[in-house]
Scaffold this motif. Sequence first.
Motif, PDB file in Angstrom:
ATOM      1  N   SER A 150     -26.507-107.003  -0.950  1.00 16.20           N
ATOM      2  CA  SER A 150     -25.460-108.015  -1.090  1.00 16.20           C
ATOM      3  C   SER A 150     -26.059-109.412  -1.228  1.00 16.20           C
ATOM      4  O   SER A 150     -25.600-110.220  -2.034  1.00 16.20           O
ATOM      5  N   PHE A 151     -27.094-109.672  -0.433  1.00 13.87           N
ATOM      6  CA  PHE A 151     -27.762-110.979  -0.516  1.00 13.87           C
ATOM      7  C   PHE A 151     -28.367-111.193  -1.902  1.00 13.87           C
ATOM      8  O   PHE A 151     -28.206-112.270  -2.506  1.00 13.87           O
ATOM      9  N   ALA A 152     -29.045-110.173  -2.421  1.00 17.27           N
ATOM     10  CA  ALA A 152     -29.671-110.290  -3.740  1.00 17.27           C
ATOM     11  C   ALA A 152     -28.621-110.509  -4.826  1.00 17.27           C
ATOM     12  O   ALA A 152     -28.820-111.299  -5.750  1.00 17.27           O
ATOM     13  N   ARG A 153     -27.495-109.803  -4.712  1.00 23.42           N
ATOM     14  CA  ARG A 153     -26.425-109.970  -5.704  1.00 23.42           C
ATOM     15  C   ARG A 153     -25.816-111.359  -5.625  1.00 23.42           C
ATOM     16  O   ARG A 153     -25.562-111.997  -6.650  1.00 23.42           O
ATOM     17  N   ALA A 154     -25.589-111.842  -4.412  1.00 22.35           N
ATOM     18  CA  ALA A 154     -25.023-113.179  -4.233  1.00 22.35           C
ATOM     19  C   ALA A 154     -25.988-114.254  -4.721  1.00 22.35           C
ATOM     20  O   ALA A 154     -25.569-115.274  -5.276  1.00 22.35           O
ATOM     21  N   MET A 155     -27.270-114.008  -4.526  1.00 24.07           N
ATOM     22  CA  MET A 155     -28.289-114.980  -4.938  1.00 24.07           C
ATOM     23  C   MET A 155     -28.289-115.187  -6.451  1.00 24.07           C
ATOM     24  O   MET A 155     -28.523-116.301  -6.931  1.00 24.07           O
ATOM     25  N   LEU A 185     -28.208-102.419   7.052  1.00 20.00           N
ATOM     26  CA  LEU A 185     -29.188-103.459   6.744  1.00 20.00           C
ATOM     27  C   LEU A 185     -29.544-103.437   5.267  1.00 20.00           C
ATOM     28  O   LEU A 185     -29.648-104.490   4.619  1.00 20.00           O
ATOM     29  N   GLY A 186     -29.722-102.229   4.718  1.00 18.60           N
ATOM     30  CA  GLY A 186     -30.005-102.125   3.287  1.00 18.60           C
ATOM     31  C   GLY A 186     -28.863-102.670   2.452  1.00 18.60           C
ATOM     32  O   GLY A 186     -29.088-103.354   1.441  1.00 18.60           O
ATOM     33  N   ALA A 187     -27.628-102.405   2.868  1.00 21.35           N
ATOM     34  CA  ALA A 187     -26.460-102.932   2.159  1.00 21.35           C
ATOM     35  C   ALA A 187     -26.436-104.455   2.205  1.00 21.35           C
ATOM     36  O   ALA A 187     -26.087-105.119   1.221  1.00 21.35           O
ATOM     37  N   SER A 188     -26.832-105.011   3.335  1.00 20.39           N
ATOM     38  CA  SER A 188     -26.857-106.469   3.483  1.00 20.39           C
ATOM     39  C   SER A 188     -27.887-107.096   2.548  1.00 20.39           C
ATOM     40  O   SER A 188     -27.636-108.156   1.946  1.00 20.39           O
ATOM     41  N   LEU A 200     -21.019-103.921  -3.118  1.00 17.15           N
ATOM     42  CA  LEU A 200     -22.307-103.331  -2.753  1.00 17.15           C
ATOM     43  C   LEU A 200     -22.376-103.087  -1.246  1.00 17.15           C
ATOM     44  O   LEU A 200     -22.849-102.035  -0.795  1.00 17.15           O
ATOM     45  N   MET A 201     -21.916-104.067  -0.479  1.00 12.50           N
ATOM     46  CA  MET A 201     -21.911-103.916   0.977  1.00 12.50           C
ATOM     47  C   MET A 201     -20.975-102.791   1.381  1.00 12.50           C
ATOM     48  O   MET A 201     -21.328-101.938   2.223  1.00 12.50           O
ATOM     49  N   TYR A 202     -19.821-102.758   0.781  1.00 17.48           N
ATOM     50  CA  TYR A 202     -18.808-101.760   1.129  1.00 17.48           C
ATOM     51  C   TYR A 202     -19.256-100.345   0.794  1.00 17.48           C
ATOM     52  O   TYR A 202     -19.222 -99.455   1.641  1.00 17.48           O
ATOM     53  N   ARG A 203     -19.704-100.117  -0.427  1.00 15.88           N
ATOM     54  CA  ARG A 203     -20.033 -98.759  -0.861  1.00 15.88           C
ATOM     55  C   ARG A 203     -21.274 -98.221  -0.150  1.00 15.88           C
ATOM     56  O   ARG A 203     -21.321 -97.048   0.233  1.00 15.88           O
ATOM     57  N   THR A 204     -22.283 -99.054   0.002  1.00 16.11           N
ATOM     58  CA  THR A 204     -23.515 -98.603   0.661  1.00 16.11           C
ATOM     59  C   THR A 204     -23.258 -98.298   2.136  1.00 16.11           C
ATOM     60  O   THR A 204     -23.749 -97.297   2.674  1.00 16.11           O
ATOM     61  N   GLY A 245     -17.354-105.974   4.844  1.00 14.71           N
ATOM     62  CA  GLY A 245     -17.782-104.709   4.263  1.00 14.71           C
ATOM     63  C   GLY A 245     -17.822-103.589   5.280  1.00 14.71           C
ATOM     64  O   GLY A 245     -17.397-102.465   5.003  1.00 14.71           O
ATOM     65  N   ILE A 246     -18.327-103.880   6.479  1.00 18.78           N
ATOM     66  CA  ILE A 246     -18.380-102.869   7.541  1.00 18.78           C
ATOM     67  C   ILE A 246     -16.971-102.440   7.935  1.00 18.78           C
ATOM     68  O   ILE A 246     -16.680-101.243   8.060  1.00 18.78           O
TER      69      ILE A 246
END
Length: 224
Positions: A149-154, A143-146, A99-103, A24-25
């Motif tokens: 992403s974690f919540a979405r993957a979960m 960090l917020g993007a991460s 989510l990671m990419y856009r944020t 994403g970064i």
Amino acid sequence: MDFTPILLSLKTAVAATCITFFLGIYAAWKTANMKYGKGILDAIFTLPMVLPPTVTGFFLLVFFGKNSLAGRVLMAHGWGLIFTWQGAVVAAVVVSFPLMYRTTRSAFEQLDGNLLAVGRTLGLSETKIFWRVVFPNCFPGILGASILSFARAMGEFGATIMIAGNIPGRTQTAALAIYTAMQTGNREQAYQLVGMIILISALAMLAMNGVNKCQAHLVRKGGN
């Protein structure tokens, strides 16, 4: 209570977040600095966020299936993804990547361009500018993007069940276990799993709020 689905979800989400962190970064930084074709690439990277998860899972199943080129190459090396935990990770990566990419891209685009200009004036390479200037200043947003992403993957369900299946102890994540528990009438297990997911999601949101507060504090401090 069987914690296997929760542990499997956590393991899958952590693995997916580690992958999407770097992908994403990289994608966000490259896209943010593109002059041509930015809109097309942005649409491609964002597409999994707007597609139904089952459609995303369908494309993954076709792409990595045993009859596809990618599937045959992976199976030739003993790396089949269909109905495996690794397949669940791939599904989580694809759906959480936008989510990671856009944020992260938003954080990059809000960075003061003068900071980059100063770095170039001092003779820093683009790589050093990124790690010494861009990354530290955009870290709260990254960090917020991460966390997102974690919540979405979960909580991933649709794409996971398409490519990884619903195999207890192997690919049955918490979301799939809740679905199975309701289908079999085991409401007690469903309630327990739902409670655990709500707790983890709430902790993720609290962490996200903490990151936002930290970012706002840094902005105010910088303004002063």
